[in-house]
Structures are given as C-alpha cells and as structure tokens.
Motif scaffolding. Structure first.
Motif, mmCIF file in Angstrom:
data_model
loop_
_atom_site.group_PDB
_atom_site.id
_atom_site.type_symbol
_atom_site.label_atom_id
_atom_site.label_comp_id
_atom_site.label_asym_id
_atom_site.label_seq_id
_atom_site.Cartn_x
_atom_site.Cartn_y
_atom_site.Cartn_z
ATOM 1 N N UNK A 107 0.820 -1.216 0.000
ATOM 2 C CA UNK A 107 0.000 0.000 0.000
ATOM 3 C C UNK A 107 0.855 1.267 0.000
ATOM 4 N N UNK A 108 1.916 1.263 0.805
ATOM 5 C CA UNK A 108 2.662 2.495 1.055
ATOM 6 C C UNK A 108 4.042 2.533 0.403
ATOM 7 N N UNK A 109 4.554 1.368 0.004
ATOM 8 C CA UNK A 109 5.916 1.327 -0.511
ATOM 9 C C UNK A 109 6.921 1.398 0.628
ATOM 10 N N UNK A 110 8.154 1.718 0.295
ATOM 11 C CA UNK A 110 9.225 1.761 1.290
ATOM 12 C C UNK A 110 9.829 3.164 1.385
ATOM 13 N N UNK A 111 9.035 4.167 1.056
ATOM 14 C CA UNK A 111 9.536 5.543 1.085
ATOM 15 C C UNK A 111 9.799 5.996 2.514
ATOM 16 N N UNK A 112 10.764 6.885 2.650
ATOM 17 C CA UNK A 112 11.055 7.471 3.960
ATOM 18 C C UNK A 112 11.793 8.782 3.776
ATOM 19 N N UNK A 113 11.309 9.806 4.464
ATOM 20 C CA UNK A 113 11.986 11.104 4.501
ATOM 21 C C UNK A 113 11.861 11.655 5.913
ATOM 22 N N UNK A 114 12.899 12.269 6.372
ATOM 23 C CA UNK A 114 12.871 12.858 7.715
ATOM 24 C C UNK A 114 12.314 14.264 7.617
ATOM 25 N N UNK A 115 10.987 14.346 7.511
ATOM 26 C CA UNK A 115 10.336 15.660 7.437
ATOM 27 C C UNK A 115 8.891 15.535 7.890
ATOM 28 N N UNK A 116 8.384 16.561 8.522
ATOM 29 C CA UNK A 116 6.993 16.561 8.985
ATOM 30 C C UNK A 116 6.009 16.467 7.823
ATOM 31 N N UNK A 117 6.199 17.242 6.717
ATOM 32 C CA UNK A 117 5.261 17.111 5.591
ATOM 33 C C UNK A 117 5.177 15.692 5.038
ATOM 34 N N UNK A 118 6.314 14.995 4.965
ATOM 35 C CA UNK A 118 6.295 13.605 4.489
ATOM 36 C C UNK A 118 5.479 12.731 5.433
ATOM 37 N N UNK A 119 5.726 12.854 6.728
ATOM 38 C CA UNK A 119 4.987 12.048 7.698
ATOM 39 C C UNK A 119 3.492 12.352 7.625
ATOM 40 N N UNK A 120 3.144 13.612 7.467
ATOM 41 C CA UNK A 120 1.737 14.001 7.365
ATOM 42 C C UNK A 120 1.078 13.346 6.154
ATOM 43 N N UNK A 121 1.757 13.391 5.020
ATOM 44 C CA UNK A 121 1.216 12.811 3.795
ATOM 45 C C UNK A 121 1.022 11.303 3.938
ATOM 46 N N UNK A 122 2.024 10.632 4.531
ATOM 47 C CA UNK A 122 1.946 9.189 4.713
ATOM 48 C C UNK A 122 0.841 8.797 5.704
ATOM 49 N N UNK A 123 0.732 9.533 6.796
ATOM 50 C CA UNK A 123 -0.285 9.235 7.804
ATOM 51 C C UNK A 123 -1.695 9.438 7.242
ATOM 52 N N UNK A 124 -1.852 10.440 6.407
ATOM 53 C CA UNK A 124 -3.166 10.702 5.807
ATOM 54 C C UNK A 124 -3.593 9.545 4.924
ATOM 55 N N UNK A 125 -2.650 8.962 4.206
ATOM 56 C CA UNK A 125 -2.962 7.821 3.342
ATOM 57 C C UNK A 125 -3.173 6.537 4.142
ATOM 58 N N UNK A 126 -2.340 6.314 5.155
ATOM 59 C CA UNK A 126 -2.353 5.066 5.921
ATOM 60 C C UNK A 126 -3.442 5.056 6.986
ATOM 61 N N UNK A 127 -3.709 6.222 7.568
ATOM 62 C CA UNK A 127 -4.679 6.321 8.665
ATOM 63 C C UNK A 127 -5.682 7.441 8.373
ATOM 64 N N UNK A 128 -6.486 7.292 7.342
ATOM 65 C CA UNK A 128 -7.393 8.379 6.943
ATOM 66 C C UNK A 128 -8.463 8.717 7.972
ATOM 67 N N UNK A 129 -8.766 7.772 8.879
ATOM 68 C CA UNK A 129 -9.827 8.025 9.862
ATOM 69 C C UNK A 129 -9.344 8.865 11.041
ATOM 70 N N UNK A 130 -8.035 9.014 11.178
ATOM 71 C CA UNK A 130 -7.486 9.816 12.271
ATOM 72 C C UNK A 130 -7.609 11.297 11.911
ATOM 73 N N UNK A 131 -8.008 12.104 12.865
ATOM 74 C CA UNK A 131 -8.232 13.524 12.600
ATOM 75 C C UNK A 131 -6.939 14.233 12.221
ATOM 76 N N UNK A 132 -7.078 15.347 11.521
ATOM 77 C CA UNK A 132 -5.925 16.109 11.023
ATOM 78 C C UNK A 132 -5.014 16.567 12.159
#
Length: 211
Positions: free
Chosen positions: A48-73
C-alpha cells in the motif's frame, strides 16, 4: 498522562482493576512487549505504502493521511511532529536512514494493527487508555510517548521494579512515578488475565435473590 506503578499492594490492585475496566470500554492492554509486526502486515504495508522514507513533517503528514485516513488532522499533525523528533534524535545518535526507516515502518504497523481502537477514539475526541505491563525497550518507550502526546492515558506497570524501568528511562522523562505503598509484583502477573477475569465477571448472569 503517562504514569507508572512500581510496587504491588491492595491499593495498587484496585487502581489497576479500575484502569483495566476502562481499557475494556476504550483501550488496549499490552503484556511484556508490543511485539514486532507480522510478515503479512509488513507485506501489506509495503504493497500500500511502498518503502519511502523522509525525515520531514510534511512527508509524515502525507503518509499518515494515506495510511490512517480516519485519524483527525490535528492528531496526525501531532504524530508527525513526534515522529520527526524521534527520528531526528535517532539520526543524531548515529542511526542511519535504513535503521530509521525500519523503525518508522514498525511504528506505522503498530498504529494500524495494534492500536486501531485508540486511533478511532482519537477521532471521536475521547480519551483512550493503554495499560502496559513490563519494561519497554527504547523503541517502545519512544512509541508510547507518541501515543501519550497524541492524547492517550497510559498506565505502565514496572513489574521488575523501578530500577529496571530506569535503565530504559534514566532521567524518568517519559513517565511519572505514581506514589504507592507495597512490595514486588506477584510472580507471573498478567494484566491480560486480570482483564479477562473482569470481562467474565461483567458478563456473568445475575444471581437471583432468594426471598
């Protein structure tokens, strides 16, 4: 809060049972270790997510939105900022990018597979409860701090005593020791057994009164 109990006694027993009852309604119990993700879980994550990784808040935000869409912003924002602090700290300790990626994927799998009930509660603005019996390792301790900062109440039972706990958290910066009187925890103590017994008692049929 993130509190820890380091002794066992009647008062502590009642405190644990009250907290355990709350986990039945809205929470999770962990005995000894969270445990590594299963191979099938890792495979699904990679699919689903691949093996991408970046040490940045925007990257984590983008990944979390895709992986955990039910969690609030706002909760995703908190998790993303915690992730950045954790992995930046690991980088400063000499952990290379591959080590950071492995820990990151483990955390993402834990969030999805181990703590789904907590995440659903975050979205409903409720306060979930996590009861952890044992001494977390470094990566577990960091992960528990994420859940705490995101809004989960955590009660940790240091079954081997406070000295054993402080080997993992020497400055006691993650949890606050709860004052209590008592001695050592019973041999083989299990919160899972306590939880199961409380569920059994709760579901037991009422005994009719004898007139």
């Amino acid at each position: 809060y993130f509190g820890r109990l380091t002794v066992w006694g009647p008062e502590v027993k009642q405190m644990i049972e009250r907290f355990t009852e709350e986990t039945i309604q809205l929470g999770v119990c962990i005995q000894d270790k969270i445990g590594n993700p299963e191979e099938k879980h890792l495979s699904y994550y990679e699919e689903i997510m691949g093996m991408n990784y970046q040490l940045s808040v925007p990257f984590f935000m983008q990944e979390l939105k895709q992986w955990l869409p039910r969690v609030s912003e706002d909760k995703r924002q908190t998790i993303a900022e915690c992730f950045y602090d954790i992995f930046h700290g690991l980088a400063q300790k000499g952990k290379n990018e591959n080590m950071q990626r492995n820990a990151y994927i483990k955390y993402m799998c834990w969030l999805y597979y181990k703590f789904e009930r907590l995440l659903q509660s975050f979205s409903n603005d409720k306060v979930p409860k996590l009861l952890y019996a044992g001494i977390p390792n470094e990566y577990e301790m960091l992960f528990l701090s994420v859940l705490s900062k995101t809004g989960c109440d955590i009660l940790l039972l240091a079954l081997q005593g406070d000295d054993a706990y402080l080997k993992q958290d020497p400055e006691a910066k993650y949890s606050e020791k709860i004052p209590a009187e008592g001695g050592s925890f019973p041999e083989g103590y299990s919160v899972l057994e306590v939880r199961q017994q409380l569920i059994k008692e709760k579901n037991a049929p009422a005994v009719p009164k004898v007139s």
